[in-house]
Write an enzyme that holds these catalytic residues in place. Structure first.
Site, PDB file in Angstrom:
ATOM      1  N   TYR A 236      39.327 -15.387 -31.717  1.00  0.00           N
ATOM      2  CA  TYR A 236      40.162 -14.843 -32.799  1.00  0.00           C
ATOM      3  C   TYR A 236      39.557 -13.518 -33.243  1.00  0.00           C
ATOM      4  O   TYR A 236      38.359 -13.440 -33.553  1.00  0.00           O
ATOM      5  CB  TYR A 236      40.207 -15.832 -33.963  1.00  0.00           C
ATOM      6  CG  TYR A 236      40.631 -15.256 -35.291  1.00  0.00           C
ATOM      7  CD1 TYR A 236      41.821 -14.535 -35.425  1.00  0.00           C
ATOM      8  CD2 TYR A 236      39.838 -15.442 -36.424  1.00  0.00           C
ATOM      9  CE1 TYR A 236      42.201 -14.011 -36.655  1.00  0.00           C
ATOM     10  CE2 TYR A 236      40.212 -14.921 -37.657  1.00  0.00           C
ATOM     11  CZ  TYR A 236      41.393 -14.204 -37.760  1.00  0.00           C
ATOM     12  OH  TYR A 236      41.760 -13.676 -38.976  1.00  0.00           O
ATOM     13  N   PHE A 237      40.383 -12.462 -33.261  1.00  0.00           N
ATOM     14  CA  PHE A 237      39.937 -11.146 -33.706  1.00  0.00           C
ATOM     15  C   PHE A 237      40.296 -10.976 -35.171  1.00  0.00           C
ATOM     16  O   PHE A 237      41.474 -10.922 -35.537  1.00  0.00           O
ATOM     17  CB  PHE A 237      40.584 -10.042 -32.870  1.00  0.00           C
ATOM     18  CG  PHE A 237      40.188  -8.650 -33.288  1.00  0.00           C
ATOM     19  CD1 PHE A 237      38.909  -8.179 -33.043  1.00  0.00           C
ATOM     20  CD2 PHE A 237      41.101  -7.819 -33.924  1.00  0.00           C
ATOM     21  CE1 PHE A 237      38.534  -6.892 -33.434  1.00  0.00           C
ATOM     22  CE2 PHE A 237      40.744  -6.531 -34.310  1.00  0.00           C
ATOM     23  CZ  PHE A 237      39.453  -6.070 -34.069  1.00  0.00           C
ATOM     24  N   ALA A 238      39.279 -10.893 -36.022  1.00  0.00           N
ATOM     25  CA  ALA A 238      39.471 -10.734 -37.460  1.00  0.00           C
ATOM     26  C   ALA A 238      39.169  -9.306 -37.866  1.00  0.00           C
ATOM     27  O   ALA A 238      38.200  -8.702 -37.392  1.00  0.00           O
ATOM     28  CB  ALA A 238      38.556 -11.694 -38.219  1.00  0.00           C
ATOM     29  N   TYR A 239      39.987  -8.769 -38.776  1.00  0.00           N
ATOM     30  CA  TYR A 239      39.787  -7.395 -39.241  1.00  0.00           C
ATOM     31  C   TYR A 239      39.916  -7.280 -40.757  1.00  0.00           C
ATOM     32  O   TYR A 239      39.676  -6.213 -41.322  1.00  0.00           O
ATOM     33  CB  TYR A 239      40.801  -6.452 -38.570  1.00  0.00           C
ATOM     34  CG  TYR A 239      42.244  -6.882 -38.758  1.00  0.00           C
ATOM     35  CD1 TYR A 239      42.946  -6.550 -39.911  1.00  0.00           C
ATOM     36  CD2 TYR A 239      42.896  -7.642 -37.789  1.00  0.00           C
ATOM     37  CE1 TYR A 239      44.258  -6.967 -40.099  1.00  0.00           C
ATOM     38  CE2 TYR A 239      44.211  -8.059 -37.958  1.00  0.00           C
ATOM     39  CZ  TYR A 239      44.876  -7.713 -39.116  1.00  0.00           C
ATOM     40  OH  TYR A 239      46.175  -8.145 -39.306  1.00  0.00           O
TER      41      TYR A 239
ATOM     42  N   GLU B  93      47.372 -17.773 -42.580  1.00  0.00           N
ATOM     43  CA  GLU B  93      48.006 -16.468 -42.401  1.00  0.00           C
ATOM     44  C   GLU B  93      49.508 -16.496 -42.691  1.00  0.00           C
ATOM     45  O   GLU B  93      50.177 -15.470 -42.569  1.00  0.00           O
ATOM     46  CB  GLU B  93      47.762 -15.969 -40.971  1.00  0.00           C
ATOM     47  CG  GLU B  93      46.298 -15.801 -40.603  1.00  0.00           C
ATOM     48  CD  GLU B  93      45.579 -14.811 -41.508  1.00  0.00           C
ATOM     49  OE1 GLU B  93      46.236 -13.872 -42.014  1.00  0.00           O
ATOM     50  OE2 GLU B  93      44.368 -14.961 -41.714  1.00  0.00           O
TER      51      GLU B  93
END
Length: 209
Positions: free
Chosen positions: A46-49, A121
C-alpha cells in the site's frame, strides 16, 4: 601464552564484532537489500502519501502494516480536496500530472486488513477509489502497490487543516522522506484549524515544527 598475544586476540575479536555491527545494523524501516517486487503471501503493498504516513495513524485500522520502503510516485502530484469532518479540512489526494512526482511510504499489509483500509478511505461511499500504481523505490525498482485517489468533484475550499498537515509532515519525518519534500509539505497553505479531530489518536506530541 604471552600477555601480549592475549591482548592481540582480544583486540581482533572486538574489531570483528564492531565490523559486523557496522555492516549489518540498520534502521528498521530501511531494507537490507532491494525490495522484492511482490508482497509476502497473504499481504499487499500500500502506497501512503497522506495521514497514513504516520505509523500510529495507520495502525489504528491496519495493525498488520509494516513499513518496507520510501516510495516515489511519478507522473502524479499531491493535492487536496473534499472537506473532512474527521480532519476539519480538505484531505490529500493524487492528481495525474505527467513529469511531476510525490513521495510516500510503501507499507506491507495483511490481506485481512484490506477491507478496513478501504472502509477508512470511504471507498464504499464513493469518496476515494482504488488505484494500482507503480512506485519507484530508492534502489530504482518498480513495485506495484494499492493506492487511493479522491473520486469526488473539486470543491471551492481545498485547504487542509493544520492538524492534518502536522500528522502528514510528522509521518514524512518519521519515515525519512527527502528533506526537500518535507519542506514542501511544510509550505502547504492550511486553514489554521488545530483543535480536536474525530480520530482515536494522541496528537499531543505531533507537530511539524
Amino acid at each position: 601464552m604471552s600477555q601480549t598475544f592475549l591482548y592481540g586476540i582480544g583486540a581482533l575479536i572486538v574489531f570483528t564484532i564492531a565490523t559486523f555491527i557496522s555492516l549489518y545494523s540498520h534502521h528498521p524501516e530501511m531494507p537490507l537489500g532491494p525490495l522484492k517486487r511482490m508482497a509476502s503471501p497473504n499481504c499487499f503493498f500500500y502506497f501512503a502519501y497522506g495521514s497514513n504516513l504516520l505509523k500510529k495513524r495507520i495502525h489504528i485500522n491496519n495493525p498488520s502494516a509494516e513499513m518496507r520502503s520510501v516510495g516515489k510516485l511519478k507522473d502524479y502530484r499531491l493535492d487536496f480536496n473534499h472537506f473532512s469532518h474527521r480532519w476539519q479540512g480538505a484531505v490529500a489526494t493524487i492528481i495525474e500530472d505527467p513529469g511531476n512526482y510525490l513521495y510516500g511510504v510503501l507499507w506491507e499489509i495483511g490481506n485481512e486488513d484490506m477491507a478496513k483500509l478501504d472502509m477508512q478511505e470511504g471507498v464504499h461511499k464513493g469518496i476515494y477509489k482504488v488505484l494500482e500504481v507503480d512506485v519507484e523505490t530508492p534502489s530504482g525498482e518498480s513495485v506495484k502497490a494499492r493506492c487511493y485517489q479522491l473520486a469526488v468533484p473539486f470543491e471551492e475550499d481545498r485547504k487542509p487543516s493544520l492538524t492534518y498537515m502536522e500528522v502528514i509532515t510528522q509521518g514524512a519525518r518519521e519515515n525519512r522522506l527527502p528533506e526537500d519534500y518535507i519542506k514542501f509539505l511544510e509550505s502547504i497553505e492550511h486553514n489554521g484549524y488545530s483543535g480536536k479531530i474525530d480520530i482515536d489518536m494522541d496528537l499531543k506530541h505531533i507537530s511539524s515544527k
